[in-house]
Design a protein around this motif. Structure first.
Motif, PDB file in Angstrom:
ATOM      1  N   ASN A 156      47.467  34.003  38.092  1.00 54.96           N
ATOM      2  CA  ASN A 156      47.452  34.958  36.981  1.00 54.96           C
ATOM      3  C   ASN A 156      48.837  35.190  36.424  1.00 54.96           C
ATOM      4  O   ASN A 156      49.835  35.125  37.145  1.00 54.96           O
ATOM      5  N   ARG A 157      48.867  35.456  35.099  1.00 52.66           N
ATOM      6  CA  ARG A 157      50.149  35.757  34.436  1.00 52.66           C
ATOM      7  C   ARG A 157      50.804  36.982  35.086  1.00 52.66           C
ATOM      8  O   ARG A 157      51.970  36.962  35.424  1.00 52.66           O
ATOM      9  N   THR A 158      50.030  38.027  35.274  1.00 56.42           N
ATOM     10  CA  THR A 158      50.547  39.246  35.914  1.00 56.42           C
ATOM     11  C   THR A 158      50.214  39.153  37.402  1.00 56.42           C
ATOM     12  O   THR A 158      49.073  39.407  37.811  1.00 56.42           O
ATOM     13  N   LEU A 159      51.217  38.784  38.195  1.00 53.04           N
ATOM     14  CA  LEU A 159      50.948  38.505  39.615  1.00 53.04           C
ATOM     15  C   LEU A 159      50.382  39.724  40.351  1.00 53.04           C
ATOM     16  O   LEU A 159      49.528  39.589  41.240  1.00 53.04           O
ATOM     17  N   ASP A 160      50.820  40.910  39.957  1.00 54.11           N
ATOM     18  CA  ASP A 160      50.340  42.133  40.630  1.00 54.11           C
ATOM     19  C   ASP A 160      48.815  42.256  40.604  1.00 54.11           C
ATOM     20  O   ASP A 160      48.217  42.782  41.535  1.00 54.11           O
ATOM     21  N   ARG A 161      48.210  41.789  39.526  1.00 55.13           N
ATOM     22  CA  ARG A 161      46.735  41.891  39.443  1.00 55.13           C
ATOM     23  C   ARG A 161      46.072  40.926  40.425  1.00 55.13           C
ATOM     24  O   ARG A 161      45.021  41.208  40.975  1.00 55.13           O
ATOM     25  N   ALA A 162      46.718  39.770  40.655  1.00 54.06           N
ATOM     26  CA  ALA A 162      46.191  38.824  41.646  1.00 54.06           C
ATOM     27  C   ALA A 162      46.392  39.382  43.052  1.00 54.06           C
ATOM     28  O   ALA A 162      45.525  39.247  43.929  1.00 54.06           O
ATOM     29  N   ILE A 163      47.513  40.046  43.256  1.00 53.78           N
ATOM     30  CA  ILE A 163      47.790  40.670  44.567  1.00 53.78           C
ATOM     31  C   ILE A 163      46.747  41.768  44.841  1.00 53.78           C
ATOM     32  O   ILE A 163      46.259  41.921  45.962  1.00 53.78           O
ATOM     33  N   ALA A 164      46.365  42.488  43.803  1.00 51.80           N
ATOM     34  CA  ALA A 164      45.348  43.544  43.970  1.00 51.80           C
ATOM     35  C   ALA A 164      44.015  42.938  44.433  1.00 51.80           C
ATOM     36  O   ALA A 164      43.275  43.552  45.205  1.00 51.80           O
ATOM     37  N   LEU A 165      43.736  41.726  44.005  1.00 53.21           N
ATOM     38  CA  LEU A 165      42.497  41.060  44.445  1.00 53.21           C
ATOM     39  C   LEU A 165      42.559  40.715  45.931  1.00 53.21           C
ATOM     40  O   LEU A 165      41.557  40.804  46.636  1.00 53.21           O
ATOM     41  N   ARG A 166      43.744  40.350  46.380  1.00 54.85           N
ATOM     42  CA  ARG A 166      43.888  40.063  47.820  1.00 54.85           C
ATOM     43  C   ARG A 166      43.655  41.350  48.620  1.00 54.85           C
ATOM     44  O   ARG A 166      43.011  41.342  49.662  1.00 54.85           O
ATOM     45  N   GLU A 167      44.184  42.459  48.091  1.00 48.16           N
ATOM     46  CA  GLU A 167      44.004  43.740  48.795  1.00 48.16           C
ATOM     47  C   GLU A 167      42.525  44.109  48.851  1.00 48.16           C
ATOM     48  O   GLU A 167      42.043  44.652  49.833  1.00 48.16           O
ATOM     49  N   GLU A 168      41.786  43.776  47.798  1.00 47.67           N
ATOM     50  CA  GLU A 168      40.353  44.110  47.745  1.00 47.67           C
ATOM     51  C   GLU A 168      39.502  43.151  48.577  1.00 47.67           C
ATOM     52  O   GLU A 168      38.597  43.567  49.292  1.00 47.67           O
ATOM     53  N   PHE A 169      39.795  41.866  48.485  1.00 42.85           N
ATOM     54  CA  PHE A 169      38.892  40.869  49.088  1.00 42.85           C
ATOM     55  C   PHE A 169      39.422  40.238  50.369  1.00 42.85           C
ATOM     56  O   PHE A 169      38.719  39.472  51.018  1.00 42.85           O
ATOM     57  N   GLY A 170      40.675  40.528  50.710  1.00 44.04           N
ATOM     58  CA  GLY A 170      41.197  40.064  52.002  1.00 44.04           C
ATOM     59  C   GLY A 170      41.913  38.739  51.926  1.00 44.04           C
ATOM     60  O   GLY A 170      42.220  38.210  50.847  1.00 44.04           O
ATOM     61  N   LYS A 171      42.122  38.184  53.139  1.00 45.12           N
ATOM     62  CA  LYS A 171      43.014  37.028  53.284  1.00 45.12           C
ATOM     63  C   LYS A 171      42.527  35.759  52.625  1.00 45.12           C
ATOM     64  O   LYS A 171      43.301  34.818  52.457  1.00 45.12           O
ATOM     65  N   CYS A 172      41.256  35.689  52.286  1.00 48.39           N
ATOM     66  CA  CYS A 172      40.770  34.464  51.615  1.00 48.39           C
ATOM     67  C   CYS A 172      41.431  34.295  50.247  1.00 48.39           C
ATOM     68  O   CYS A 172      41.461  33.201  49.694  1.00 48.39           O
ATOM     69  N   VAL A 173      41.962  35.390  49.693  1.00 51.26           N
ATOM     70  CA  VAL A 173      42.593  35.322  48.363  1.00 51.26           C
ATOM     71  C   VAL A 173      44.091  35.082  48.502  1.00 51.26           C
ATOM     72  O   VAL A 173      44.792  35.777  49.227  1.00 51.26           O
ATOM     73  N   ASN A 174      44.562  34.067  47.768  1.00 48.55           N
ATOM     74  CA  ASN A 174      45.992  33.748  47.749  1.00 48.55           C
ATOM     75  C   ASN A 174      46.505  33.909  46.318  1.00 48.55           C
ATOM     76  O   ASN A 174      46.180  33.103  45.450  1.00 48.55           O
ATOM     77  N   PRO A 175      47.294  34.982  46.055  1.00 49.34           N
ATOM     78  CA  PRO A 175      47.781  35.201  44.690  1.00 49.34           C
ATOM     79  C   PRO A 175      48.891  34.206  44.341  1.00 49.34           C
ATOM     80  O   PRO A 175      49.821  34.054  45.137  1.00 49.34           O
ATOM     81  N   VAL A 176      48.778  33.545  43.195  1.00 53.98           N
ATOM     82  CA  VAL A 176      49.811  32.556  42.817  1.00 53.98           C
ATOM     83  C   VAL A 176      50.200  32.655  41.342  1.00 53.98           C
ATOM     84  O   VAL A 176      49.430  33.148  40.516  1.00 53.98           O
ATOM     85  N   ARG A 177      51.385  32.141  41.066  1.00 48.39           N
ATOM     86  CA  ARG A 177      51.883  32.127  39.687  1.00 48.39           C
ATOM     87  C   ARG A 177      51.424  30.852  38.983  1.00 48.39           C
ATOM     88  O   ARG A 177      51.150  29.847  39.633  1.00 48.39           O
ATOM     89  N   TRP A 178      51.412  30.893  37.637  1.00 45.27           N
ATOM     90  CA  TRP A 178      50.978  29.731  36.860  1.00 45.27           C
ATOM     91  C   TRP A 178      51.754  28.469  37.216  1.00 45.27           C
ATOM     92  O   TRP A 178      51.191  27.378  37.270  1.00 45.27           O
ATOM     93  N   GLU A 179      53.055  28.629  37.480  1.00 46.03           N
ATOM     94  CA  GLU A 179      53.903  27.460  37.766  1.00 46.03           C
ATOM     95  C   GLU A 179      53.407  26.689  38.988  1.00 46.03           C
ATOM     96  O   GLU A 179      53.692  25.518  39.158  1.00 46.03           O
ATOM     97  N   GLU A 180      52.671  27.380  39.864  1.00 47.42           N
ATOM     98  CA  GLU A 180      52.217  26.747  41.112  1.00 47.42           C
ATOM     99  C   GLU A 180      50.863  26.053  40.959  1.00 47.42           C
ATOM    100  O   GLU A 180      50.396  25.385  41.880  1.00 47.42           O
ATOM    101  N   LEU A 181      50.207  26.255  39.818  1.00 48.03           N
ATOM    102  CA  LEU A 181      48.834  25.765  39.645  1.00 48.03           C
ATOM    103  C   LEU A 181      48.698  24.263  39.894  1.00 48.03           C
ATOM    104  O   LEU A 181      47.827  23.826  40.665  1.00 48.03           O
ATOM    105  N   GLY A 182      49.568  23.468  39.261  1.00 47.31           N
ATOM    106  CA  GLY A 182      49.478  22.010  39.366  1.00 47.31           C
ATOM    107  C   GLY A 182      49.420  21.531  40.816  1.00 47.31           C
ATOM    108  O   GLY A 182      48.612  20.670  41.178  1.00 47.31           O
ATOM    109  N   GLY A 183      50.242  22.135  41.654  1.00 47.26           N
ATOM    110  CA  GLY A 183      50.331  21.722  43.058  1.00 47.26           C
ATOM    111  C   GLY A 183      49.095  22.079  43.867  1.00 47.26           C
ATOM    112  O   GLY A 183      48.908  21.563  44.976  1.00 47.26           O
TER     113      GLY A 183
END
Ligand code: NAP
Length: 283
Positions: A156-183
């Motif tokens: 996600n563009r706003t990393l904090d919103r992806a981090i909030a998903l990890r807090e809600e759904f647990g360790k299965c969620v890995n928040p990442v920046r757009w630059e990391e998508l390709g890898g």
């Protein structure tokens, strides 16, 4: 049966509400199943939403869909289920006796569409990549985690919103920046666009799909245009694709069943009807 059964009505509440395809979908099913029922549009400004929802039964409604901008308020004003609570928004209300309940049917819409359009998508799959961290992405992550997908990378563009998903759904969620998508694409069994990018009137979504495995499925929540640039690129690469229109149709199923007691089918005929309406409006 229709002539003797009690009349029931439901509606979609929004501001604006003209764009909603829900009346087209639900009216099709009402006719198809011969029900003594009606589905209407209700344009309700946000400041009148609470009063409208509290008076739902008095207005003769058994339930309603809720669209922008009232989905969060709908959850707060009703007894929400786990899906709506975790997603943070309700799009479907129904009266259970005198209790107003709510759920978020985008969860079921996304996953049932995936099952219907890409059978076996989760065979041996342990990694998904979800682009976006808004309301739709939350529904997608809920659905994937319910299906025990072990690693869900949320870009996600706003990393904090992806981090909030990890807090809600647990360790299965890995928040990442757009630059990391390709890898991340090389290990992904499913790639989902849950951003508004690629939608008519929004900036384009440009993702190089070259690294995705040949068995990967690419899904898009955006349904205007029907075939997004992402889906067109995936199709060109020979990958299986799942479009947003299917999700829209499948998310309507649970509401109809809750209000009218019939589980409706998503048929090619219904899809053609809504597709023609979307194309007319895009012309
Ligand atoms: P939302 O809550 O507003 O979230 C929008 C998402 O898109 C956020 O992740 C946002 O990132 C990202 N985004 C927006 N503009 C961006 C930009 N210029 N660059 C990078 N990222 C950008 O919206 P939503 O309700 O989740 O809806 C998302 C899409 O799904 C919409 O196109 C909607 O029509 C579609 N949808 C389809 C269905 C269906 O049944 N098919 C159902 C629901 C929604 P930030 O967090 O950084 O802002």
């Amino acid at each position: 049966m229709a002539a003797t059964s009690k009349f029931k009505a439901a509606c979609v509440i929004g501001w604006p509400v003209e764009h909603s395809r829900s009346p087209l979908i639900h009216s099709y099913w009402i006719t198809k199943y011969g029900l003594n029922a009606e589905y209407r549009r209700e344009a309700v400004p946000p400041e009148q939403f609470e009063e409208f929802v509290r008076g739902l039964a008095a207005r003769g409604y058994v339930g309603a869909n809720v669209t922008i901008p009232n989905k969060e308020a709908a959850r707060a004003l009703s007894k929400a289920d786990d899906r709506a609570d975790k997603v943070g928004a309700s799009n479907t209300l129904w009266l259970d006796g005198s209790t107003l309940r709510s759920t978020n049917t985008d969860v079921e819409g996304f996953i049932n569409n995936l099952d219907a359009s890409a059978a076996g998508w989760n065979r041996g799959l342990d990694t998904a990549v979800v682009m976006g961290a808004g309301g739709t992405a939350r529904a997608v992550v809920y659905a994937l985690s319910e299906r025990s997908v072990k690693h869900i990378h949320v870009v996600n563009r706003t990393l904090d919103r992806a981090i909030a998903l990890r807090e809600e759904f647990g360790k299965c969620v890995n928040p990442v920046r757009w630059e990391e998508l390709g890898g991340l694409l090389g290990g992904a069994g499913v790639l989902v666009n849950a951003t508004s990018l690629g939608m008519i009137g929004k900036p384009p979504l440009t993702v190089n799909l070259a690294r995705l495995p040949a068995s990967a499925v690419v899904a898009d929540a955006v349904y205007a245009p029907l075939e997004t640039a992402l889906l067109a690129a995936a199709r060109t690469r020979g990958l299986r694709t799942v479009d947003g229109l299917g999700m829209l149709l499948h998310q309507a199923v649970p509401g109809f069943e809750l209000w009218f007691g019939v589980r409706p089918e998503v048929t090619p005929e219904l899809r053609a009807l809504v597709e023609a309406d979307l194309l007319r409006n895009q012309a």
